[in-house]
Design a protein around this motif. Structure first.
Motif, PDB file in Angstrom:
ATOM      1  N   VAL A  57      53.531  31.653  28.341  1.00 44.09           N
ATOM      2  CA  VAL A  57      51.945  31.612  27.934  1.00 44.09           C
ATOM      3  C   VAL A  57      51.245  30.702  29.086  1.00 44.09           C
ATOM      4  CG1 VAL A  57      49.916  32.224  26.396  1.00 44.09           C
ATOM      5  CG2 VAL A  57      52.306  32.990  25.440  1.00 44.09           C
ATOM      6  N   ILE A  58      49.937  31.596  29.686  1.00 46.36           N
ATOM      7  CA  ILE A  58      49.421  30.583  30.905  1.00 46.36           C
ATOM      8  C   ILE A  58      48.463  30.772  29.689  1.00 46.36           C
ATOM      9  CG2 ILE A  58      48.325  30.832  33.110  1.00 46.36           C
ATOM     10  CD1 ILE A  58      50.051  32.765  33.779  1.00 46.36           C
ATOM     11  N   VAL A  59      48.023  29.193  29.705  1.00 48.49           N
ATOM     12  CA  VAL A  59      46.795  28.149  29.448  1.00 48.49           C
ATOM     13  C   VAL A  59      45.939  28.111  30.091  1.00 48.49           C
ATOM     14  CG1 VAL A  59      45.905  26.985  27.448  1.00 48.49           C
ATOM     15  CG2 VAL A  59      47.973  28.448  26.866  1.00 48.49           C
ATOM     16  N   PRO A  60      44.835  28.499  30.621  1.00 44.36           N
ATOM     17  CA  PRO A  60      43.801  27.767  32.083  1.00 44.36           C
ATOM     18  C   PRO A  60      43.486  26.225  30.874  1.00 44.36           C
ATOM     19  CG  PRO A  60      43.804  29.715  31.737  1.00 44.36           C
ATOM     20  CD  PRO A  60      43.982  29.503  30.458  1.00 44.36           C
ATOM     21  N   ALA A  61      43.403  25.062  31.030  1.00 42.47           N
ATOM     22  CA  ALA A  61      42.845  23.815  31.284  1.00 42.47           C
ATOM     23  C   ALA A  61      41.318  23.244  32.278  1.00 42.47           C
ATOM     24  CB  ALA A  61      43.745  22.720  31.252  1.00 42.47           C
ATOM     25  N   ALA A  73      41.930  33.479  41.417  1.00 43.30           N
ATOM     26  CA  ALA A  73      42.837  34.579  41.678  1.00 43.30           C
ATOM     27  C   ALA A  73      44.266  33.656  42.326  1.00 43.30           C
ATOM     28  CB  ALA A  73      42.475  34.994  42.646  1.00 43.30           C
ATOM     29  N   GLU A  74      44.163  32.593  42.597  1.00 44.61           N
ATOM     30  CA  GLU A  74      45.303  31.729  43.871  1.00 44.61           C
ATOM     31  C   GLU A  74      46.241  31.341  42.978  1.00 44.61           C
ATOM     32  OE1 GLU A  74      42.476  33.082  46.995  1.00 44.61           O
ATOM     33  OE2 GLU A  74      42.189  31.816  44.922  1.00 44.61           O
ATOM     34  N   LYS A  75      45.215  30.683  41.804  1.00 46.10           N
ATOM     35  CA  LYS A  75      45.988  29.812  41.197  1.00 46.10           C
ATOM     36  C   LYS A  75      46.387  30.238  39.755  1.00 46.10           C
ATOM     37  CE  LYS A  75      43.652  25.279  40.842  1.00 46.10           C
ATOM     38  NZ  LYS A  75      43.057  24.881  39.795  1.00 46.10           N
ATOM     39  N   LEU A  76      45.868  31.382  39.600  1.00 40.85           N
ATOM     40  CA  LEU A  76      46.665  32.881  38.746  1.00 40.85           C
ATOM     41  C   LEU A  76      48.487  33.428  38.747  1.00 40.85           C
ATOM     42  CD1 LEU A  76      46.422  34.404  35.193  1.00 40.85           C
ATOM     43  CD2 LEU A  76      45.013  35.667  37.075  1.00 40.85           C
ATOM     44  N   ARG A  77      48.074  33.320  40.305  1.00 41.53           N
ATOM     45  CA  ARG A  77      49.272  34.644  41.199  1.00 41.53           C
ATOM     46  C   ARG A  77      50.466  33.326  40.605  1.00 41.53           C
ATOM     47  NH1 ARG A  77      46.850  35.500  45.210  1.00 41.53           N
ATOM     48  NH2 ARG A  77      46.438  37.643  44.750  1.00 41.53           N
ATOM     49  N   GLY A  78      49.628  32.387  40.992  1.00 40.54           N
ATOM     50  CA  GLY A  78      51.236  30.989  41.233  1.00 40.54           C
ATOM     51  C   GLY A  78      51.771  30.526  40.348  1.00 40.54           C
ATOM     52  N   ALA A  79      50.652  30.617  39.388  1.00 38.37           N
ATOM     53  CA  ALA A  79      51.692  30.350  37.810  1.00 38.37           C
ATOM     54  C   ALA A  79      52.504  31.794  36.864  1.00 38.37           C
ATOM     55  CB  ALA A  79      50.593  30.188  36.672  1.00 38.37           C
ATOM     56  N   LEU A  80      52.585  32.973  37.487  1.00 38.32           N
ATOM     57  CA  LEU A  80      53.189  33.824  36.659  1.00 38.32           C
ATOM     58  C   LEU A  80      54.340  33.586  37.635  1.00 38.32           C
ATOM     59  CD1 LEU A  80      50.520  36.824  37.808  1.00 38.32           C
ATOM     60  CD2 LEU A  80      51.289  36.233  35.535  1.00 38.32           C
ATOM     61  N   THR A  81      55.311  34.099  36.316  1.00 37.57           N
ATOM     62  CA  THR A  81      56.746  34.181  36.570  1.00 37.57           C
ATOM     63  C   THR A  81      57.497  35.622  35.660  1.00 37.57           C
ATOM     64  OG1 THR A  81      57.310  33.754  34.532  1.00 37.57           O
ATOM     65  CG2 THR A  81      57.192  31.732  36.456  1.00 37.57           C
ATOM     66  N   ASP A  82      59.148  35.590  36.062  1.00 35.43           N
ATOM     67  CA  ASP A  82      59.391  36.487  35.525  1.00 35.43           C
ATOM     68  C   ASP A  82      58.932  36.926  33.615  1.00 35.43           C
ATOM     69  OD1 ASP A  82      59.938  37.732  37.827  1.00 35.43           O
ATOM     70  OD2 ASP A  82      61.778  37.201  37.823  1.00 35.43           O
ATOM     71  N   LYS A  83      58.842  35.836  33.575  1.00 33.43           N
ATOM     72  CA  LYS A  83      58.899  34.870  32.095  1.00 33.43           C
ATOM     73  C   LYS A  83      57.638  35.076  30.806  1.00 33.43           C
ATOM     74  CE  LYS A  83      62.370  31.916  32.735  1.00 33.43           C
ATOM     75  NZ  LYS A  83      63.039  30.219  33.380  1.00 33.43           N
ATOM     76  N   THR A  84      56.638  35.293  32.305  1.00 33.18           N
ATOM     77  CA  THR A  84      54.898  34.960  31.823  1.00 33.18           C
ATOM     78  C   THR A  84      54.570  36.361  30.762  1.00 33.18           C
ATOM     79  OG1 THR A  84      54.081  34.259  33.760  1.00 33.18           O
ATOM     80  CG2 THR A  84      52.392  35.725  32.189  1.00 33.18           C
ATOM     81  N   ARG A  85      54.486  36.199  30.316  1.00 35.25           N
ATOM     82  CA  ARG A  85      54.223  37.473  28.500  1.00 35.25           C
ATOM     83  C   ARG A  85      52.750  37.428  28.775  1.00 35.25           C
ATOM     84  NH1 ARG A  85      56.071  41.680  26.317  1.00 35.25           N
ATOM     85  NH2 ARG A  85      56.134  42.079  24.103  1.00 35.25           N
ATOM     86  N   GLY A  97      53.990  42.730  41.846  1.00 34.42           N
ATOM     87  CA  GLY A  97      53.716  41.514  41.569  1.00 34.42           C
ATOM     88  C   GLY A  97      54.631  41.106  39.838  1.00 34.42           C
ATOM     89  N   LYS A  98      54.366  39.597  39.066  1.00 35.24           N
ATOM     90  CA  LYS A  98      54.857  39.511  38.363  1.00 35.24           C
ATOM     91  C   LYS A  98      53.709  39.182  36.988  1.00 35.24           C
ATOM     92  CE  LYS A  98      57.436  36.341  40.735  1.00 35.24           C
ATOM     93  NZ  LYS A  98      59.186  36.747  40.534  1.00 35.24           N
ATOM     94  N   GLY A  99      52.120  40.252  36.970  1.00 36.37           N
ATOM     95  CA  GLY A  99      51.511  40.355  35.694  1.00 36.37           C
ATOM     96  C   GLY A  99      51.790  41.194  35.473  1.00 36.37           C
ATOM     97  N   SER A 100      52.378  42.683  35.447  1.00 36.88           N
ATOM     98  CA  SER A 100      52.654  43.448  35.184  1.00 36.88           C
ATOM     99  C   SER A 100      53.234  43.998  33.596  1.00 36.88           C
ATOM    100  CB  SER A 100      53.960  44.533  36.015  1.00 36.88           C
ATOM    101  OG  SER A 100      55.146  44.317  35.573  1.00 36.88           O
ATOM    102  N   GLY A 101      53.905  42.682  33.014  1.00 34.87           N
ATOM    103  CA  GLY A 101      53.890  42.912  31.792  1.00 34.87           C
ATOM    104  C   GLY A 101      53.484  42.001  30.472  1.00 34.87           C
ATOM    105  N   CYS A 102      52.085  41.271  31.655  1.00 31.18           N
ATOM    106  CA  CYS A 102      51.880  40.095  31.232  1.00 31.18           C
ATOM    107  C   CYS A 102      50.390  40.564  29.932  1.00 31.18           C
ATOM    108  CB  CYS A 102      51.044  39.280  32.142  1.00 31.18           C
ATOM    109  SG  CYS A 102      49.859  38.223  31.606  1.00 31.18           S
TER     110      CYS A 102
END
Length: 473
Positions: A188-192, A224-236, A268-273
């Motif tokens: 789970v991506i949590v911006p700080a 957008a760049e930071k978000l793209r870099g944080a997405l993985t196949d495990k991102t929910r 991309g890796k955000g399709s299931g996020c």
């Protein structure tokens, strides 16, 4: 709360045996994997069916005089949760007040004004008229319809009453949304900087919080760049607090569209996020208009919007919030809430219905006062040495970078090693309470709440100025 943890554990067990599916409805259950801290696996503490995992707990407790006092009697799930890093400052504040010492606090995250008169009247009327019984788990139909009408009028969002779950505060709505979709091992991506409960809620659900830092130079806005870099196949899930607590940052429509484009990228890796949009401060904005993330093209089906009455209507003690989301989510959240707290207070719901009828003009008067306080705080901070401050466009917080003072010494010999040291010294020597940035996942800043009287703000900032000027080094 014990029931909440127990339910989390049950949900984690169920998610591991869930049938595979695709899209936002469900995805193949992730296998247990190690939490990144390396302290435990996602399935730690669960038995194999024969009690093998329970043996170490039993033997450890047997070695103590009282098995109910040993550390191992506490669920391993609880041990994944970090205690609040603001407790030290809070404890010292309470200790000083108990001694009769005056402390000026700019810590509180709630408005300093009272709820609108119509809300107070509705509260009393509901009690007198016997509106004191249970409602349906998801809230009264009248309140949910009124929420739908408000979202349609102000935020251009179309929901039906069945898409709304009224909860005991927005905090419960956030946690239940996390529980509804996050499985063991999900990221789970949590911006700080972040609200301190976000990563802990993810851990309680068995997920892995991926902290994505933003900086004061970026005005604490996610790119957008930071978000793209944080997405993985495990991102929910992405937890998106807009406006932000603790920074007051507001992501514009254009910035939200850029983030949405990343999530929608083909291949991309955000399709299931999923996106959990915490918009509890959305009515308190200044020069950057707030846009509901669910209105961004392609985002409605994946967005869970959390809002409530605490910040906008000064109803923090009423504990009234809500979730607006696709039916599959509200159904799951209703199941969870039905086993934890059931409905929100019937009296609070009656008050919430009255709150939604308060005119925009009446509401704006309070927000205009907040703007004046924000501008005063920014002016005073600009006159102080060594501070870097982004201009907050929403909420009622300023989050200045104080790292230029780290390594300096106070007159009593205290070395300021970080924001917590600075806050503790400020409290001891100047009787002013501020919140350390350590608690928000950003160790260069402190949080100042201007949801206080002008007299308190002026006094606190004058002492803060004296404190910074007294530091040597």
């Amino acid at each position: 709360m014990i029931r909440l943890w127990a339910l989390s554990l049950v949900l984690r067990l169920l998610s591991q045996s869930a049938a595979p599916a695709t899209g936002f409805i469900a995805q193949p259950a992730a296998p247990p994997r190690r939490i990144r801290s390396g302290t435990m696996t996602a399935s730690a503490g669960l038995t194999t069916g024969r009690g093998e995992a329970a043996a170490p707990v039993a033997s450890a407790c047997a070695a103590t005089a009282n098995p109910f006092q040993c550390d191992d009697t506490i669920s391993p799930m609880v041990k994944t949760v970090s205690p609040s890093k603001t407790l030290e400052v809070h404890a010292l504040t309470q200790e000083m007040k108990a001694k009769g010492e005056r402390v000026v606090s700019l810590c509180v995250g709630e408005p300093d004004f009272q709820p609108p008169p119509a809300v107070i009247e509705a509260t009393a009327a509901a009690a007198r008229q016997g509106v004191t019984k249970y409602t349906g788990v998801t809230g009264t139909v009248d309140l949910r319809k009124a929420i739908c009408a408000d979202l349609a009028r102000r935020k251009n969002l179309t929901y039906s009453a069945g898409d709304i779950v009224v909860a005991n505060g927005a905090k419960q709505a956030v946690y239940q949304a996390v529980l509804a979709v996050v499985r063991p091992g999900d990221e789970v991506i949590v911006p700080a900087p972040y609200w301190p409960s976000y990563p802990e809620m993810v851990r309680l659900a068995g997920g892995i919080p991926i902290v994505l830092e933003t900086t004061v130079e970026e005005e604490f806005l996610l790119t957008a760049e930071k978000l793209r870099g944080a997405l993985t196949d495990k991102t929910r899930m992405l937890i998106f607090c807009n406006p932000s607590n603790p920074t007051g940052a507001v992501h514009s429509k254009e910035r939200c569209e850029e983030l949405a484009a990343v999530l929608s990228e083909e291949g991309g890796k955000g399709s299931g996020c999923w996106v959990l949009a915490d918009e509890i401060y959305e009515r308190i904005t200044y020069d950057t208009p707030h846009v509901a993330f669910a209105t961004i093209p392609g985002m409605f089906e994946r967005t869970m919007t959390v809002n409530g009455f605490s910040k906008s209507h000064a109803m923090t003690g009423y504990r009234l919030g809500y979730l607006a989301a696709p039916p599959i989510i509200t159904k799951a959240v209703t199941t969870i809430q039905g086993q934890i707290t059931s409905c929100a207070s019937s009296i609070s719901q009656a008050a919430g219905l009255a709150a939604l009828a308060v005119s925009d003009e009446e509401m704006q008067a309070s927000f205009d006062v907040m703007r004046k306080k924000r501008d005063f705080v920014l002016k005073r901070l600009s006159e102080m040495p060594g501070l870097v401050t982004a201009v907050p466009q929403g909420a009622f917080y300023v989050f200045p970078d104080v790292s230029a003072h780290f390594g300096k010494s106070a007159p009593d010999g205290t070395v300021i090693g970080g924001p917590t040291d600075l806050c503790l010294y400020l409290l001891r020597a100047h009787s002013v309470a501020l919140v350390t940035g350590d608690g928000f996942g950003y160790s260069k800043c402190i949080r100042i709440s201007y949801a206080a009287s002008m007299e308190e703000i002026e006094e606190a900032l004058a002492e803060f100025d004296k404190c910074l000027c007294s530091l040597d080094g």
